[in-house]
Design a protein around this motif. Structure first.
Motif, PDB file in Angstrom:
ATOM      1  N   VAL A 271       4.119   6.910   0.482  1.00 47.45           N
ATOM      2  CA  VAL A 271       3.236   5.459   0.916  1.00 47.45           C
ATOM      3  C   VAL A 271       2.883   4.987  -0.001  1.00 47.45           C
ATOM      4  O   VAL A 271       2.721   3.252   0.049  1.00 47.45           O
ATOM      5  N   GLU A 272       2.527   5.582  -1.675  1.00 45.67           N
ATOM      6  CA  GLU A 272       2.871   4.008  -2.423  1.00 45.67           C
ATOM      7  C   GLU A 272       4.112   3.400  -2.572  1.00 45.67           C
ATOM      8  O   GLU A 272       3.123   2.498  -3.040  1.00 45.67           O
ATOM      9  N   ILE A 273       5.020   4.603  -2.249  1.00 48.41           N
ATOM     10  CA  ILE A 273       6.111   2.972  -2.637  1.00 48.41           C
ATOM     11  C   ILE A 273       6.529   1.757  -1.808  1.00 48.41           C
ATOM     12  O   ILE A 273       6.778   1.119  -1.622  1.00 48.41           O
ATOM     13  N   PHE A 274       6.533   2.322  -0.356  1.00 48.29           N
ATOM     14  CA  PHE A 274       6.460   1.698   0.935  1.00 48.29           C
ATOM     15  C   PHE A 274       5.090   0.557   0.872  1.00 48.29           C
ATOM     16  O   PHE A 274       5.193  -0.367   1.566  1.00 48.29           O
ATOM     17  N   THR A 275       3.709   1.020   0.363  1.00 47.84           N
ATOM     18  CA  THR A 275       2.977  -0.039   0.447  1.00 47.84           C
ATOM     19  C   THR A 275       2.717  -0.070  -0.245  1.00 47.84           C
ATOM     20  O   THR A 275       1.612  -1.360  -0.927  1.00 47.84           O
ATOM     21  N   GLY A 276       3.051   0.411  -1.843  1.00 50.60           N
ATOM     22  CA  GLY A 276       2.226  -0.714  -3.052  1.00 50.60           C
ATOM     23  C   GLY A 276       1.001   0.343  -3.072  1.00 50.60           C
ATOM     24  O   GLY A 276       0.177  -0.265  -4.143  1.00 50.60           O
ATOM     25  N   GLN A 277      -0.144   1.263  -2.536  1.00 50.89           N
ATOM     26  CA  GLN A 277      -1.225   1.387  -2.019  1.00 50.89           C
ATOM     27  C   GLN A 277      -1.517   2.825  -2.436  1.00 50.89           C
ATOM     28  O   GLN A 277      -0.308   3.421  -1.553  1.00 50.89           O
ATOM     29  N   VAL A 278      -1.853   3.770  -3.296  1.00 44.40           N
ATOM     30  CA  VAL A 278      -2.068   5.094  -2.795  1.00 44.40           C
ATOM     31  C   VAL A 278      -3.120   5.204  -2.539  1.00 44.40           C
ATOM     32  O   VAL A 278      -4.078   5.284  -1.839  1.00 44.40           O
ATOM     33  N   PRO A 279      -2.330   6.307  -1.331  1.00 45.06           N
ATOM     34  CA  PRO A 279      -3.585   6.538  -0.375  1.00 45.06           C
ATOM     35  C   PRO A 279      -4.669   7.231  -0.827  1.00 45.06           C
ATOM     36  O   PRO A 279      -3.889   7.831  -1.544  1.00 45.06           O
ATOM     37  N   GLU A 280      -6.130   7.369  -0.129  1.00 36.56           N
ATOM     38  CA  GLU A 280      -7.432   8.270  -0.666  1.00 36.56           C
ATOM     39  C   GLU A 280      -6.988   9.757   0.087  1.00 36.56           C
ATOM     40  O   GLU A 280      -6.628  10.192   0.993  1.00 36.56           O
ATOM     41  N   GLN A 281      -7.567  10.245  -0.366  1.00 37.97           N
ATOM     42  CA  GLN A 281      -7.771  11.658  -0.218  1.00 37.97           C
ATOM     43  C   GLN A 281      -7.966  11.516   0.923  1.00 37.97           C
ATOM     44  O   GLN A 281      -7.697  12.231   1.802  1.00 37.97           O
TER      45      GLN A 281
ATOM     46  N   THR B 168      -7.084   0.836   5.625  1.00 37.93           N
ATOM     47  CA  THR B 168      -6.026   0.337   4.553  1.00 37.93           C
ATOM     48  C   THR B 168      -4.486  -0.022   4.950  1.00 37.93           C
ATOM     49  O   THR B 168      -4.214   0.579   6.088  1.00 37.93           O
ATOM     50  N   VAL B 169      -4.026  -0.526   4.606  1.00 35.48           N
ATOM     51  CA  VAL B 169      -2.752  -0.525   4.427  1.00 35.48           C
ATOM     52  C   VAL B 169      -1.839   0.463   4.141  1.00 35.48           C
ATOM     53  O   VAL B 169      -0.925   1.369   4.852  1.00 35.48           O
ATOM     54  N   ALA B 170      -2.731   1.720   3.765  1.00 36.94           N
ATOM     55  CA  ALA B 170      -1.831   3.274   3.440  1.00 36.94           C
ATOM     56  C   ALA B 170      -2.409   3.805   4.318  1.00 36.94           C
ATOM     57  O   ALA B 170      -1.827   4.882   5.047  1.00 36.94           O
ATOM     58  N   GLU B 171      -3.701   3.758   5.081  1.00 31.48           N
ATOM     59  CA  GLU B 171      -3.886   4.912   6.248  1.00 31.48           C
ATOM     60  C   GLU B 171      -2.857   3.332   7.450  1.00 31.48           C
ATOM     61  O   GLU B 171      -2.426   4.764   8.258  1.00 31.48           O
ATOM     62  N   ALA B 172      -2.548   2.291   7.497  1.00 33.33           N
ATOM     63  CA  ALA B 172      -1.930   1.905   8.663  1.00 33.33           C
ATOM     64  C   ALA B 172      -0.180   2.698   8.431  1.00 33.33           C
ATOM     65  O   ALA B 172       0.214   3.206   9.521  1.00 33.33           O
ATOM     66  N   MET B 173       0.262   2.886   7.442  1.00 33.14           N
ATOM     67  CA  MET B 173       1.597   3.623   6.811  1.00 33.14           C
ATOM     68  C   MET B 173       1.734   4.966   7.895  1.00 33.14           C
ATOM     69  O   MET B 173       2.245   5.700   8.171  1.00 33.14           O
ATOM     70  N   LEU B 174      -0.034   5.441   6.823  1.00 37.93           N
ATOM     71  CA  LEU B 174      -0.024   7.067   7.269  1.00 37.93           C
ATOM     72  C   LEU B 174       0.389   7.192   9.553  1.00 37.93           C
ATOM     73  O   LEU B 174       0.656   8.178   9.656  1.00 37.93           O
ATOM     74  N   ASN B 175      -0.494   6.349   9.812  1.00 39.29           N
ATOM     75  CA  ASN B 175      -0.606   5.592  11.341  1.00 39.29           C
ATOM     76  C   ASN B 175       1.224   6.596  11.894  1.00 39.29           C
ATOM     77  O   ASN B 175       1.574   6.540  12.663  1.00 39.29           O
ATOM     78  N   VAL B 176       2.365   5.694  11.166  1.00 43.95           N
ATOM     79  CA  VAL B 176       3.482   4.915  11.445  1.00 43.95           C
ATOM     80  C   VAL B 176       4.185   6.582  11.234  1.00 43.95           C
ATOM     81  O   VAL B 176       4.627   6.748  12.368  1.00 43.95           O
ATOM     82  N   PHE B 177       3.438   7.251  10.090  1.00 38.55           N
ATOM     83  CA  PHE B 177       4.311   8.426   9.783  1.00 38.55           C
ATOM     84  C   PHE B 177       4.054   9.471  11.241  1.00 38.55           C
ATOM     85  O   PHE B 177       4.745  10.215  10.953  1.00 38.55           O
ATOM     86  N   ASP B 178       2.998   9.094  11.315  1.00 39.41           N
ATOM     87  CA  ASP B 178       2.883  10.049  12.922  1.00 39.41           C
ATOM     88  C   ASP B 178       3.925  10.268  13.793  1.00 39.41           C
ATOM     89  O   ASP B 178       4.309  11.149  14.526  1.00 39.41           O
ATOM     90  N   CYS B 179       5.072   9.305  13.913  1.00 42.97           N
ATOM     91  CA  CYS B 179       6.243   9.159  14.805  1.00 42.97           C
ATOM     92  C   CYS B 179       6.714   9.912  13.588  1.00 42.97           C
ATOM     93  O   CYS B 179       7.954  10.705  14.766  1.00 42.97           O
ATOM     94  N   TRP B 180       7.521   9.988  12.516  1.00 40.57           N
ATOM     95  CA  TRP B 180       8.263  11.050  12.523  1.00 40.57           C
ATOM     96  C   TRP B 180       7.680  12.550  11.818  1.00 40.57           C
ATOM     97  O   TRP B 180       9.233  13.409  11.617  1.00 40.57           O
ATOM     98  N   LEU B 181       6.985  13.744  12.211  1.00 43.71           N
ATOM     99  CA  LEU B 181       6.171  14.415  12.265  1.00 43.71           C
ATOM    100  C   LEU B 181       5.447  15.251  13.614  1.00 43.71           C
ATOM    101  O   LEU B 181       5.796  16.367  13.904  1.00 43.71           O
TER     102      LEU B 181
END
Length: 208
Positions: free
Chosen positions: A184-194, A85-98
């Protein structure tokens, strides 16, 4: 680590000199990255430097290459990483920030500061910015966003993070993790799944 020895002892290695240059850049800026102070810092002779680098310019170029390969290279890889999902893709990118092993925020700040006094480094930074934005845009295109939406979302994500770095923002890890789902929701428009969040938190050693 490759080491060079001769009758007078250890001369260091390319990585040793580059590591010292990196530390000096972060501590005091590019003007501190000079051969004699680095030699003193390493307790090596000035002439040892020339076994590995032609001159200071070559050392500075190696610093830029390290920054480019680490920060731009890893951000692009995370944007291109597999995601359902695009939310999961966004979380992949967030790996860089952490994870500073993926993206070194202090290095980023130092290079951007350097760019303020060097047109050549400014051009490198602008090129990196475009490569990163393009990678983020392609990430959204993969999930069905049109060109305009992909571009604006990419810019929103990227400019927020560069703002964090430029302002040298410090956040408690618990506070930042609590904000991640909303980002994630603001950036992608999708709520990430738990389950997506659980995987993300787990790989950063965070348990809430």
């Amino acid at each position: 680590m490759e080491q060079t020895m001769n009758d007078s002892g250890w001369r260091g290695s390319p990585d040793v000199w580059l590591g010292a240059a990196y530390e000096s850049l972060l501590e005091a800026g590019v003007d501190a990255v000079k051969i004699q102070p680095l030699a003193k810092k390493l307790n090596l002779s000035r002439t040892s430097f020339y076994w590995f680098f032609k001159d200071r310019e070559e050392l500075l170029n190696a610093l830029v290459s390290r920054w480019r390969e680490k920060n731009t290279g890893n951000l692009v890889k995370r944007a291109e990483a597999y995601a359902e999902t695009v939310a999961e893709a966004m979380l992949n990118v967030f790996d860089c920030w952490l994870d500073s092993r993926l993206f070194d925020a202090q290095f980023e700040f130092a290079v951007r500061s350097w760019a303020l006094q060097s047109p050549e480094i400014l051009a490198e930074v602008q090129s990196a910015d475009q490569q990163r934005l393009d990678a983020l845009s392609r990430m959204f295109l993969r999930f069905g966003h049109d060109d305009t939406h992909a571009d604006v979302r990419a810019r929103t994500i990227y400019l927020v993070q560069i703002g964090y770095i430029s302002m040298q923002t410090k956040e408690d890890i618990a506070v930042r993790m609590k904000r991640i789902p909303e980002y994630v929701e603001i950036f992608t428009g999708q709520v990430p799944e738990q389950r997506e969040l659980d995987r993300f938190f787990a790989r950063h050693g965070y348990s809430g």
